[in-house]
Design an enzyme around this catalytic site. Structure first.
Site, PDB file in Angstrom:
ATOM      1  N   HIS A  29       0.877  -1.182   0.000  1.00  0.00           N
ATOM      2  CA  HIS A  29       0.000   0.000   0.000  1.00  0.00           C
ATOM      3  C   HIS A  29       0.910   1.226   0.000  1.00  0.00           C
ATOM      4  CE1 HIS A  29      -3.513  -2.508   1.162  1.00  0.00           C
ATOM      5  NE2 HIS A  29      -2.562  -3.242   1.713  1.00  0.00           N
TER       6      HIS A  29
ATOM      7  N   GLU B  39      -7.016 -12.583   5.952  1.00  0.00           N
ATOM      8  CA  GLU B  39      -5.939 -11.971   6.749  1.00  0.00           C
ATOM      9  C   GLU B  39      -6.344 -12.182   8.220  1.00  0.00           C
ATOM     10  OE1 GLU B  39      -5.682  -7.712   6.295  1.00  0.00           O
ATOM     11  OE2 GLU B  39      -3.763  -7.571   7.360  1.00  0.00           O
TER      12      GLU B  39
ATOM     13  N   ASP C  81       2.649  -2.690   4.503  1.00  0.00           N
ATOM     14  CA  ASP C  81       2.751  -1.278   4.932  1.00  0.00           C
ATOM     15  C   ASP C  81       4.087  -1.092   5.652  1.00  0.00           C
ATOM     16  OD1 ASP C  81      -0.166  -0.373   4.373  1.00  0.00           O
ATOM     17  OD2 ASP C  81      -0.368  -2.237   5.516  1.00  0.00           O
TER      18      ASP C  81
HETATM   19  N1  ADE Z   1      -4.796  -1.320   4.173  1.00  0.00           N
HETATM   20  C1  ADE Z   1      -3.489  -1.162   4.370  1.00  0.00           C
HETATM   21  N2  ADE Z   1      -2.952  -2.262   4.876  1.00  0.00           N
HETATM   22  C2  ADE Z   1      -3.942  -3.168   5.006  1.00  0.00           C
HETATM   23  C3  ADE Z   1      -4.030  -4.504   5.473  1.00  0.00           C
HETATM   24  N3  ADE Z   1      -2.960  -5.157   5.909  1.00  0.00           N
HETATM   25  N4  ADE Z   1      -5.227  -5.112   5.471  1.00  0.00           N
HETATM   26  C4  ADE Z   1      -6.311  -4.456   5.037  1.00  0.00           C
HETATM   27  N5  ADE Z   1      -6.282  -3.209   4.584  1.00  0.00           N
HETATM   28  C5  ADE Z   1      -5.113  -2.561   4.565  1.00  0.00           C
HETATM   29 ZN    ZN Z   2      -2.540  -5.132   2.515  1.00  0.00          ZN
END
Ligand code: ADE
Ligand code: ZN
Length: 349
Positions: free
Chosen positions: A32, A213, A292
């Protein structure tokens, strides 16, 4: 057919070292751009745009990055993105990420951006896309890193807002290759976005989605069955279901796994519990990614390194993961063949 790797690797069973990991040509498929905003640049942009941050120093910001789950991270992540206002800000953000990629042997990126995080604040989507793509083009010309940009819909918002975002983005279609789905997963299943993903498909766009996730295996199933995705982002919760692991392996469906993210967001308490290498050995097309990096303590190379340090990832496994990343990208077969030759040279050395 399950995921195969046929390249010869010297000292294949040795634990992969930093030099080897850096030399491997790698693609990053789950990143991201807003999540690559380092505290130093955040402060610089806050000053440039006269925005007051709720943190007094870089150290204070880093202390706030003590997450308990996905939502605790997202709350801070969206707040931090508030410093991004002008085209040049999006350029600076993207350019800083690409320079890091260049230092780490990344040859191709397919980064995400979240237009709604910015349009909600009154920023024109064109400003966002122009800033990002100007940097991506410079990265291709000056650093030799190819790219394909992916526009993500925020799943905590309604589907009609995703449609509105796709409509706003249409004049800039030449600048992105696909759509994704991110933000708060639990309670926002893929089915919620089946119409807008169908529209994206009709527009000729690739499709990916975060699934599994924190959310259950049924979300992975939903992403495959309702969104017709070509990759699953994260997907690690597939380990809850033998049937799903078999399905993903049989379909050679790529999973863009993010090890440091998973430990920082407490999907796993410790990296030693991470299932990525077990999934690799089981024949799934898993890849390594940073998600991230400015918030989770490391870019792509740090993610590979952590697998070597905590799971004893071998040179063979590292090379296989790098090959998966290149093969799972949305580039053509000719380019993939060029990368595989380069990978074979590194593996032989
Ligand atoms: N936006 C940024 N990182 C994310 C993540 N790990 N899961 C969901 N949305 C996100
Ligand atoms: Zn992500």
């Amino acid at each position: 057919m399950t995921n195969q790797f046929n390249i010869a690797v010297s000292a294949a069973d040795a634990v992969a070292d930093t030099e080897f990991l850096t030399a491997l040509p790698k693609a990053e498929l789950h990143l991201h751009l807003e999540g690559s905003l380092e505290p130093e640049l955040m402060f610089k942009l806050a000053e440039r745009n006269q925005i007051e941050l709720p943190y007094a120093s870089v150290e204070e910001i880093k202390k706030a990055y003590d997450f308990t789950n996905l939502q605790s991270f997202l709350d801070i992540y969206y707040q931090c993105a508030g410093v991004l206002i002008h085209e040049q800000d999006f350029y600076d953000l993207t350019w800083a990420y690409l320079q890091q990629c260049h230092a780490e042997g990344v040859v191709h990126v397919e980064p995400f951006f979240d237009p709604q995080t910015h349009t909600e604040r009154g920023i024109d989507i064109g400003v966002v896309i122009k800033g990002i793509t100007r940097a991506l083009k410079d990265g291709e010309q000056k650093l030799g890193i190819s790219y394909g940009l992916i526009l993500c819909f925020l799943r905590h918002l309604p589907e009609d807002e995703a449609f509105a975002t796709l409509n706003q983005a249409e004049p800039y279609m030449e600048h992105f290759i696909g759509v994704g789905l991110d933000s708060s997963e639990v309670g926002n299943p893929p089915e919620k976005f089946s119409e807008v993903f169908a529209e994206a498909r009709r527009m000729g766009l690739k499709r990916v989605a975060h699934a599994g996730e924190e959310g259950p295996v049924s979300y992975i199933e939903g992403a495959l069955d309702y969104l017709d995705v070509q990759r699953i982002d994260h997907g690690v919760r597939c380990t809850d279901s033998e049937t799903m692991m078999n399905r993903l392996a049989a379909a050679n469906m790529p999973l863009t796994v993010c090890p440091l993210s998973n430990t920082r967001l407490k999907v796993y308490e410790h990296m030693s519990q991470h299932p990525i290498l077990k999934l690799l050995e089981r024949g799934l097309c898993v890849t390594v990614n940073a998600d991230d990096p400015a918030f989770f303590g490391g870019y792509l190379l740090a993610n590979y390194q952590s697998l070597a340090d905590n799971l004893g990832m071998t040179r063979q496994q590292a090379a296989h993961l790098a090959a998966n990343s290149l093969n799972a990208s949305f580039v053509g077969d000719e380019q993939k063949a060029v990368w595989m030759e380069k990978l074979a040279v590194v593996c032989a050395g």
